[in-house]
Design an enzyme around this catalytic site. Structure first.
Site, short mmCIF file in Angstrom:
data_model
loop_
_atom_site.label_atom_id
_atom_site.label_comp_id
_atom_site.label_asym_id
_atom_site.label_seq_id
_atom_site.Cartn_x
_atom_site.Cartn_y
_atom_site.Cartn_z
N CYS A 148 0.79 -1.24 0.00
CA CYS A 148 0.00 0.00 0.00
C CYS A 148 0.82 1.28 0.00
CB CYS A 148 -0.94 0.00 1.20
SG CYS A 148 -2.24 -1.22 1.01
N1 LIG Z 1 -3.22 -5.46 1.20
C1 LIG Z 1 -3.59 -4.48 2.00
O1 LIG Z 1 -3.14 -4.38 3.15
C2 LIG Z 1 -4.56 -3.43 1.53
C3 LIG Z 1 -5.17 -2.58 2.47
C4 LIG Z 1 -6.08 -1.63 2.03
C5 LIG Z 1 -6.37 -1.52 0.68
N2 LIG Z 1 -5.75 -2.36 -0.21
C6 LIG Z 1 -6.13 -2.25 -1.63
O2 LIG Z 1 -7.03 -3.32 -1.93
C7 LIG Z 1 -6.83 -3.78 -3.28
C8 LIG Z 1 -6.50 -5.26 -3.28
O3 LIG Z 1 -5.27 -5.45 -2.62
P1 LIG Z 1 -4.74 -6.88 -2.21
O4 LIG Z 1 -3.52 -6.70 -1.41
O5 LIG Z 1 -5.87 -7.69 -1.68
O6 LIG Z 1 -4.35 -7.45 -3.67
P2 LIG Z 1 -4.02 -8.96 -4.07
O7 LIG Z 1 -3.10 -8.88 -5.22
O8 LIG Z 1 -3.61 -9.73 -2.85
O9 LIG Z 1 -5.44 -9.55 -4.51
C9 LIG Z 1 -6.06 -9.27 -5.72
C10 LIG Z 1 -6.87 -10.50 -6.14
O10 LIG Z 1 -7.66 -10.18 -7.27
C11 LIG Z 1 -7.67 -11.30 -8.15
N3 LIG Z 1 -8.02 -10.84 -9.50
C12 LIG Z 1 -7.28 -10.05 -10.34
N4 LIG Z 1 -7.96 -9.81 -11.48
C13 LIG Z 1 -9.15 -10.47 -11.37
C14 LIG Z 1 -10.27 -10.62 -12.22
N5 LIG Z 1 -10.30 -10.04 -13.44
N6 LIG Z 1 -11.32 -11.34 -11.77
C15 LIG Z 1 -11.29 -11.93 -10.57
N7 LIG Z 1 -10.24 -11.83 -9.70
C16 LIG Z 1 -9.19 -11.10 -10.12
C17 LIG Z 1 -6.26 -11.87 -8.03
O11 LIG Z 1 -6.18 -13.22 -8.45
C18 LIG Z 1 -6.01 -11.70 -6.53
O12 LIG Z 1 -6.42 -12.83 -5.80
C19 LIG Z 1 -5.71 -2.89 -3.85
O13 LIG Z 1 -6.29 -1.82 -4.52
C20 LIG Z 1 -4.99 -2.41 -2.61
O14 LIG Z 1 -4.34 -1.18 -2.82
C21 LIG Z 1 -4.88 -3.31 0.18
#
Ligand SMILES: NC(=O)c1ccc[n+]([C@@H]2O[C@H](COP(=O)([O-])OP(=O)(O)OC[C@H]3O[C@@H](n4cnc5c(N)ncnc54)[C@H](O)[C@@H]3O)[C@@H](O)[C@H]2O)c1
Length: 421
Positions: free
Chosen positions: A265
């Site tokens: 993030c």
């Molecule tokens: N990780 C954190 O601590 C955190 C905290 C707050 C906000 N965020 C935000 O949340 C969002 C997700 O982050 P994350 O860390 O969970 O990401 P991540 O990469 O762990 O997860 C994303 C998921 O989406 C799936 N995906 C991608 N394209 C897809 C599609 N077309 N159809 C279905 N599934 C699909 C991937 O396979 C993956 O499992 C980001 O925007 C991030 O900035 C993350």
């Protein structure tokens, strides 16, 4: 209770799905990674997060299932949360490829659907994305106008390592939306959450997330710069942080000097805000410096090590690979630049992390990994502590030279150097 579909089941999506299921909603988690889907349906967490296994044991099959069928999930649910990744592009911009693709797919399903459906953007997206990217894709591909379906921007504020606890008890729930009908649905989604609900517009909700992360990152770079000055003066930065943090206007949080921020993030969100500012012709002097200080910190650590010992051919034990304790996530971990620099110095590395070794093996297959922290210590000449895992805080370092980048040791070993304290 509502039927909720969560699209993208990574760190945020899985916790969101499990969290809503624990609150009583019926949830389907969608991911295009079939392996993840299978693991979830078998009650196996694809990521490490405290309490997640127990929570999945409770809700999978009874309240939560996983699938790759996005169309069916939208047709069968009342609300869809977009939780796909928004990584940093090469130019530091917020990469919206996955958000765009999922928005289109949701819109195709909305076209077939009669009942009112709310689409929620939970992924972190740069201000104006919901209005100018997601909404046109939803309207253009569903043949419906906003109002015939609902749209909400609801940024996530969980911290990895405390993700479930944070999701279930957030400081506030930010809800950017326009219509009363959408507001009613979102109030129902969050009815079992005692946290204050803050209603605003789409872009304000997006900016609240970026401003919050950028401010927290600024506090970290600030205290690291102060810490680097303290180190030269022989002042204990942590005593200074404690004194500063007693001021209610400042608060004691995010004032831990160390190796800097990593994770999925802070680095990408600050970069994306800088990039948006530049695109708009706004100078981002402060945010540029926040990133610069963060990039510099691993180098400051290496210079400290080199001022005390030779590295060429030395057996170096690296404790901690995850970007912070409590997670297996290595994205932008500060251990990565440190290991790169150690390899450049021809050090012989033995690394250990309680949860992140498998992920780091993909990044650095050429270094050795130990089964335990104690084995790492016993087999190395010098020890570096790079991640704030609790279990590193009371190890027996014997008389080994220890370089600590996180200030987590209960008792300081005989031969000890803190990064900036
Ligand atoms: N990780 C954190 O601590 C955190 C905290 C707050 C906000 N965020 C935000 O949340 C969002 C997700 O982050 P994350 O860390 O969970 O990401 P991540 O990469 O762990 O997860 C994303 C998921 O989406 C799936 N995906 C991608 N394209 C897809 C599609 N077309 N159809 C279905 N599934 C699909 C991937 O396979 C993956 O499992 C980001 O925007 C991030 O900035 C993350």
């Amino acid at each position: 209770m509502l039927k909720i579909s969560v699209i993208g089941t990574g760190y945020v999506g899985l916790i969101t799905g499990v969290g809503f299921a624990l609150k009583g909603h019926e949830v389907v988690c969608i991911d295009n990674n079939k392996e993840k889907v299978e693991m979830i349906n078998n009650k196996q967490p694809p990521i490490f997060e405290e309490g997640l296994q127990e929570a999945m044991n409770k809700v999978v099959l009874s309240k939560l299932s996983a699938s790759s069928d996005l169309r069916k999930a939208v047709l069968d649910s009342d609300v869809s949360f977009i939780c796909v990744g928004t990584p940093c592009s090469e130019e530091g911009k917020c990469d919206l490829t996955a958000v765009e693709s999922v928005s289109k797919e949701i819109a195709f399903a909305l076209k077939e659907k009669k009942a009112f459906h709310v689409v929620v953007v939970k992924s972190t997206v740069v201000p104006s994305t919901t209005e100018k990217v997601v909404l046109p894709l939803l309207e253009g591909n569903s043949g419906k106008k906003l109002g015939e379906f609902g749209l909400c921007m609801n940024p996530e504020t969980l911290r990895e390592g405390f993700a479930l606890q944070d999701f279930l008890n957030p400081d506030r729930v930010i809800l950017g939306l326009k219509h009363d009908e959408t507001k009613k649905v979102m109030e129902k989604v969050y009815e079992n959450f005692s946290s204050p609900k803050f209603f605003c517009g789409f872009s304000e909700a997006e900016m609240i997330k970026y401003a919050s992360n950028s401010l927290l990152a600024t506090k970290i770079s600030f205290i690291n710069e102060v810490g680097n000055i303290c180190k030269k003066l022989g002042i204990d930065t942590y005593t200074v942080s404690k004194g500063v943090g007693l001021d209610k206007r400042i608060s004691p949080f995010f004032l831990n000097a160390g190796l800097g921020f990593g994770g999925s993030c802070f680095p990408k969100d600050v970069s994306a805000l800088i990039s948006k500012g530049k695109e708009l012709g706004v100078k981002t002097l402060l945010l540029d410096s926040v990133m610069e200080v963060n990039e510099l910190q691993p180098k400051v650590f290496l210079d400290l090590i080199k001022s005390k010992t030779e590295l060429k051919g030395k057996k170096v034990g690296v404790l901690g690979l995850a970007f912070k304790g409590g997670t297996d996530d290595i994205r932008e971990s500060r251990s990565i630049p440190v290991i790169k620099m150690l390899l450049d110095e021809q050090a012989v590395i033995l690394a250990h992390d309680p949860k992140a070794e498998e992920n780091m093996k993909k990044e650095f297959p050429e270094i050795s990994y130990a089964d335990s922290a104690q084995q790492t210590i016993d087999s190395s000449e010098i020890i570096l502590i790079l991640t704030d895992w609790n279990e590193f805080s009371s190890l027996d370092f014997k008389d080994k030279l220890v370089f600590d980048a996180r200030n987590i040791l209960k008792n300081k070993p005989v031969n000890y150097e803190g990064l900036s304290w």
